[in-house]
Design a protein around this motif. Sequence first.
Motif, PDB file in Angstrom:
ATOM      1  N   TYR A 257     -65.041   8.399  38.100  1.00 43.79           N
ATOM      2  CA  TYR A 257     -65.719   9.135  37.220  1.00 43.79           C
ATOM      3  C   TYR A 257     -65.664   8.730  35.857  1.00 43.79           C
ATOM      4  O   TYR A 257     -64.664   8.136  35.472  1.00 43.79           O
TER       5      TYR A 257
ATOM      6  N   GLN B 144     -66.184  10.448  31.345  1.00 40.40           N
ATOM      7  CA  GLN B 144     -66.211  11.461  30.548  1.00 40.40           C
ATOM      8  C   GLN B 144     -66.308  10.942  29.232  1.00 40.40           C
ATOM      9  O   GLN B 144     -65.625  10.574  28.606  1.00 40.40           O
TER      10      GLN B 144
ATOM     11  N   GLN C 298     -68.303  15.620  26.271  1.00 40.00           N
ATOM     12  CA  GLN C 298     -69.134  16.009  27.357  1.00 40.00           C
ATOM     13  C   GLN C 298     -68.677  16.170  28.711  1.00 40.00           C
ATOM     14  O   GLN C 298     -67.145  15.944  28.918  1.00 40.00           O
ATOM     15  N   LYS C 299     -69.373  16.530  29.565  1.00 41.82           N
ATOM     16  CA  LYS C 299     -68.734  16.880  31.092  1.00 41.82           C
ATOM     17  C   LYS C 299     -68.376  15.450  31.730  1.00 41.82           C
ATOM     18  O   LYS C 299     -68.835  14.395  31.478  1.00 41.82           O
ATOM     19  N   VAL C 300     -67.614  15.565  32.737  1.00 43.82           N
ATOM     20  CA  VAL C 300     -67.240  14.538  33.598  1.00 43.82           C
ATOM     21  C   VAL C 300     -68.433  14.380  34.641  1.00 43.82           C
ATOM     22  O   VAL C 300     -69.341  15.068  35.050  1.00 43.82           O
TER      23      VAL C 300
ATOM     24  N   MET D 170     -63.588   8.231  28.712  1.00 40.08           N
ATOM     25  CA  MET D 170     -62.521   8.208  29.500  1.00 40.08           C
ATOM     26  C   MET D 170     -62.985   7.947  30.935  1.00 40.08           C
ATOM     27  O   MET D 170     -63.835   8.827  31.339  1.00 40.08           O
TER      28      MET D 170
ATOM     29  N   PHE E 164     -61.964   8.233  34.902  1.00 42.76           N
ATOM     30  CA  PHE E 164     -60.936   8.709  35.996  1.00 42.76           C
ATOM     31  C   PHE E 164     -61.304   8.073  37.387  1.00 42.76           C
ATOM     32  O   PHE E 164     -62.143   7.930  37.586  1.00 42.76           O
TER      33      PHE E 164
ATOM     34  N   PRO F 275     -54.598   9.978  35.730  1.00 43.40           N
ATOM     35  CA  PRO F 275     -54.778  10.481  34.282  1.00 43.40           C
ATOM     36  C   PRO F 275     -55.620   9.874  33.462  1.00 43.40           C
ATOM     37  O   PRO F 275     -56.012  10.324  32.351  1.00 43.40           O
TER      38      PRO F 275
ATOM     39  N   ARG G 222     -58.594   5.481  28.665  1.00 42.21           N
ATOM     40  CA  ARG G 222     -59.523   5.909  27.676  1.00 42.21           C
ATOM     41  C   ARG G 222     -60.076   4.367  27.231  1.00 42.21           C
ATOM     42  O   ARG G 222     -59.389   3.421  26.816  1.00 42.21           O
TER      43      ARG G 222
END
Lengths: 111, 113
Positions: free
Chosen positions: B35, B37, B41-43, B89, B91, B106, B109
Amino acid sequence: SQQGEEDPQALSIQEGENATMNCSYKTSINNLQWYRQNSGRGLVHLILIRSNEREKHSGRLRVTLDTSKKSSSLLITASRAADTASYFCATLETSGSRLTFGEGTQLTVNP
Amino acid sequence: EPEVTQTPSHQVTQMGQEVILRCVPISNHLYFYWYRQILGQKVEFLVSFYNNEISEKSEIFDDQFSVERPDGSNFTLKIRSTKLEDSAMYFCASSADLAGVPFFGPGTRLTVL
């Protein structure tokens, strides 16, 4: 269409008060999950509620799910300053493997 | 308690360069995800991976992206030619089953200059 919309976008409360966040979605889901994210950090899973469940509790958290209204709420009771974070709902559709996240609610708990 | 780990925690790269983001999922998990982000903004879902193949991917996951499980423990995301808008970021997550709880790492970035 947008899945997983939370409201409010931001919520500021005093320590000890309850915080309620809502989430709406559009498709059929297998389950709905709530996550917490501290600023710039990772996602912490809080609670999962399945489509055949209506309410679930975990510690100070209470989640409800209304599949007829396609909505969920997250209640945090007796809030603490450490609860300050962004909270996201995420839905897993009945077909598929992706989680669809909402925009999130920024919760601030003032000491 | 088992956890998903990701390396590096922060990657800075020049536009057009290739980057590989690495993840070590939880050892007995079978489903793996990436995923991203973008700041503020949203994931967003990128891709899911099961049984050594992509099971689902989003519109974001175009030909510039690829995933691999090169051995029994690592799960990688490669971006062939980074763009400024890839800054985000990233994930990694893994789960034991399809409808179970995904455990997120975690994050890495990525900054594209």
